[in-house]
Design a protein around this motif. Structure first.
Motif, PDB file in Angstrom:
ATOM      1  N   VAL A 342       0.834  -1.201   0.000  1.00  0.00           N
ATOM      2  CA  VAL A 342       0.000   0.000   0.000  1.00  0.00           C
ATOM      3  C   VAL A 342       0.872   1.255   0.000  1.00  0.00           C
ATOM      4  CG1 VAL A 342      -1.603   1.356   1.412  1.00  0.00           C
ATOM      5  CG2 VAL A 342      -2.018  -1.082   1.046  1.00  0.00           C
ATOM      6  N   GLU A 343       1.902   1.266   0.847  1.00  0.00           N
ATOM      7  CA  GLU A 343       2.772   2.435   0.908  1.00  0.00           C
ATOM      8  C   GLU A 343       3.484   2.661  -0.423  1.00  0.00           C
ATOM      9  OE1 GLU A 343       5.414   2.731   4.156  1.00  0.00           O
ATOM     10  OE2 GLU A 343       3.787   2.911   5.637  1.00  0.00           O
ATOM     11  N   ARG A 344       3.835   1.574  -1.085  1.00  0.00           N
ATOM     12  CA  ARG A 344       4.523   1.720  -2.369  1.00  0.00           C
ATOM     13  C   ARG A 344       3.620   2.418  -3.382  1.00  0.00           C
ATOM     14  NH1 ARG A 344       5.934  -2.782  -6.713  1.00  0.00           N
ATOM     15  NH2 ARG A 344       7.024  -1.421  -8.184  1.00  0.00           N
ATOM     16  N   VAL A 345       2.351   2.022  -3.432  1.00  0.00           N
ATOM     17  CA  VAL A 345       1.416   2.697  -4.339  1.00  0.00           C
ATOM     18  C   VAL A 345       1.288   4.168  -3.957  1.00  0.00           C
ATOM     19  CG1 VAL A 345      -0.949   2.789  -5.171  1.00  0.00           C
ATOM     20  CG2 VAL A 345       0.139   0.574  -4.798  1.00  0.00           C
ATOM     21  N   ILE A 360      -0.923  -3.014 -10.355  1.00  0.00           N
ATOM     22  CA  ILE A 360      -2.103  -2.417  -9.728  1.00  0.00           C
ATOM     23  C   ILE A 360      -3.103  -3.519  -9.406  1.00  0.00           C
ATOM     24  CG2 ILE A 360      -4.078  -0.881 -10.089  1.00  0.00           C
ATOM     25  CD1 ILE A 360      -2.277   0.893 -11.764  1.00  0.00           C
ATOM     26  N   GLU A 361      -3.482  -3.610  -8.148  1.00  0.00           N
ATOM     27  CA  GLU A 361      -4.352  -4.699  -7.708  1.00  0.00           C
ATOM     28  C   GLU A 361      -5.830  -4.434  -7.978  1.00  0.00           C
ATOM     29  OE1 GLU A 361      -3.530  -5.689  -3.657  1.00  0.00           O
ATOM     30  OE2 GLU A 361      -1.461  -6.300  -4.069  1.00  0.00           O
ATOM     31  N   ARG A 362      -6.177  -3.222  -8.327  1.00  0.00           N
ATOM     32  CA  ARG A 362      -7.576  -2.890  -8.636  1.00  0.00           C
ATOM     33  C   ARG A 362      -7.628  -2.252 -10.028  1.00  0.00           C
ATOM     34  NH1 ARG A 362     -10.690  -0.056  -3.842  1.00  0.00           N
ATOM     35  NH2 ARG A 362     -12.391  -1.247  -4.773  1.00  0.00           N
ATOM     36  N   ARG A 400      -6.378   6.361  -2.488  1.00  0.00           N
ATOM     37  CA  ARG A 400      -7.313   5.664  -1.590  1.00  0.00           C
ATOM     38  C   ARG A 400      -8.165   4.666  -2.356  1.00  0.00           C
ATOM     39  NH1 ARG A 400      -7.748  10.844   0.827  1.00  0.00           N
ATOM     40  NH2 ARG A 400      -9.668  11.273  -0.320  1.00  0.00           N
ATOM     41  N   ASP A 401      -8.609   5.063  -3.548  1.00  0.00           N
ATOM     42  CA  ASP A 401      -9.429   4.152  -4.359  1.00  0.00           C
ATOM     43  C   ASP A 401      -8.617   2.954  -4.841  1.00  0.00           C
ATOM     44  OD1 ASP A 401     -11.643   5.762  -4.058  1.00  0.00           O
ATOM     45  OD2 ASP A 401     -11.419   6.763  -6.004  1.00  0.00           O
ATOM     46  N   LEU A 402      -7.359   3.195  -5.201  1.00  0.00           N
ATOM     47  CA  LEU A 402      -6.536   2.122  -5.753  1.00  0.00           C
ATOM     48  C   LEU A 402      -6.148   1.077  -4.713  1.00  0.00           C
ATOM     49  CD1 LEU A 402      -4.165   4.080  -8.147  1.00  0.00           C
ATOM     50  CD2 LEU A 402      -5.868   2.390  -8.809  1.00  0.00           C
ATOM     51  N   VAL A 403      -5.961   1.521  -3.464  1.00  0.00           N
ATOM     52  CA  VAL A 403      -5.522   0.572  -2.438  1.00  0.00           C
ATOM     53  C   VAL A 403      -6.697  -0.025  -1.667  1.00  0.00           C
ATOM     54  CG1 VAL A 403      -3.297   1.693  -2.211  1.00  0.00           C
ATOM     55  CG2 VAL A 403      -5.153   2.361  -0.673  1.00  0.00           C
ATOM     56  N   GLY A 404      -7.898   0.497  -1.898  1.00  0.00           N
ATOM     57  CA  GLY A 404      -9.101  -0.091  -1.304  1.00  0.00           C
ATOM     58  C   GLY A 404      -9.351   0.274   0.127  1.00  0.00           C
TER      59      GLY A 404
END
Length: 404
Positions: A342-345, A360-362, A400-404
């Motif tokens: 998450v921090e990396r993103v 990207i997981e999402r 915030r949206d990308l990491v869920g």
């Protein structure tokens, strides 16, 4: 009052790190952050761990600080062992590091070099308030191995500086840049703050123009954040000043990007612009790309191999722990693989180099951001998620949206 420390797990008195932190040490970039917690006065917006003379109390002093910091550097060497690589970057922050004599800052740097070794071409930065330096001190820093100066300009308008409780005259920052250049510093940064209550668009344009004219090769520009517990927050709460407006801040950011681009500065992180790749702040890049660093000083944070820890806050408590032969670490946390992902993103997406699309997981969220114009289409085709100008304005929400 100075900032509070986060919660965490107890840190061992020995300072010993978990085996997981030491795995791979030497294969990642390594740097030092040195916190110098002294200020002449407290700026109204500041919640950093800093102390004026009246706040410092017994048990700590400017005169003893370099020796205390050197003691922690020696402890760092004992904890990290022989696998640690040479030091690529060193950053002295504060507070106002240049309230210490230049010889003390050089002494701390020499200790880092002596214990770890500075890599060839290492970047060594110190922050400074414009009024806290003079030509002789700058020359001593340059001779002592410092390669980069970072001056807190904040604004070119006197009434804006007054709201921020900054005490330098508007033209002093430009003069400090000239003095740094004459002392032999190739790399000089100016820090600016925008959306201060009472600042107009024209005030902000004047600050940017003055910063560019001063001749730095790097500019950082940050939106004013009203932190609880600060004098600024109290003034806003009493109705003496208006709360900064998010829409105004967005407009000011657009003005900054346009004027800096016209002057030859390119953005490489949402709040940072440089005239060339070699003018980028390598120490901050180390933070943003998952490097390791040891933070020296009261309240300083460190990170090695997914373990993060932070020192006790007060300079007297910090000095006492080191005098007693124990680690000054207050607490620590071991990040999970998910925490680190998450921090990396969060960090890499803010960079102009972006984040790998394949990681990207999402992907549905990324596709929507692409359609909304928040990510650059051409970069996306090349496999990189890179923020557009509009995306930079909405970077926090997108992350915030990308990491869920």
């Amino acid at each position: 009052m100075p900032s509070t420390l986060p919660d965490g797990d107890p840190a061992p008195a020995s300072g010993e790190l978990p085996e997981s932190a030491l795995e791979g040490l030497g294969g990642r970039p390594f740097g030092f952050y040195v916190h110098v917690p002294f200020c002449v006065t407290r700026c109204g917006y500041c919640d950093f761990n800093t102390y004026t003379a009246s706040e410092l109390g017994p048990g700590a002093s400017h005169a003893d600080y370099a020796a205390t910091a050197v003691t922690e550097i020696r402890r760092a060497r004992a904890v990290l062992g022989d696998a640690v690589p040479q030091v690529e970057t060193v950053f002295f922050g504060g507070g106002t590091p240049t309230l210490l004599p230049a010889r003390d800052l050089v002494r701390i740097l020499e200790a880092i070099d002596g214990e770890f070794g500075l890599a060839p071409g290492a970047e060594v930065t110190t922050e400074a308030n414009p009024e806290s330096v003079d030509p002789a001190g700058l020359e001593e820093l340059r001779r002592g191995g410092f390669t980069r100066m970072s001056f807190g300009m904040q604004s070119a308008r006197e009434h804006v500086l007054k709201v921020l409780d900054r005490h330098h005259t508007p033209g002093r920052a430009a003069q400090a840049v000239r003095e740094a250049r004459q002392a032999g510093f190739e790399h000089v940064n100016l820090d600016l703050i925008y959306s201060t209550p009472g600042e107009s668009d024209d005030d902000w344009r004047a600050s940017l123009a003055a910063a560019v004219e001063a001749g730095p090769d790097h500019v950082s520009a940050y939106s004013l954040i009203v932190e609880e517990g600060t004098r600024l927050a109290a003034r806003i709460r009493r109705g003496e000043l208006p709360m900064p407006d998010d829409d105004v801040a967005a407009d000011r950011y657009l003005i900054a990007d346009s004027m800096l681009a016209e002057a030859g500065f390119g953005w490489y992180e949402v709040s940072n612009w440089a005239v060339s790749d070699k003018s980028r702040c390598r120490h901050n890049m180390l933070y943003w790309t998952g490097g390791d660093w040891w933070g020296v000083g009261p309240g300083a944070h460190s990170h090695v191999g997914g373990t993060r820890w932070w020192n006790v806050k007060h300079p007297a408590a910090y000095a006492q722990r080191l005098a007693d032969g124990v680690s000054p670490a207050h607490a620590r946390e071991v990040l999970t693989p998910q925490d680190r992902a998450v921090e990396r993103v969060m960090l890499e997406l803010r960079l102009s180099d972006g984040f790998p699309v394949a990681e990207i997981e999402r992907p549905v969220v990324a596709a929507r951001a692409l359609g909304d114009g928040l990510l650059d289409m051409e970069a996306f085709k090349r496999g990189r998620a890179v923020l557009t100008l509009r995306g930079r304005l909405l970077a926090d929400a997108l992350v915030r949206d990308l990491v869920g």
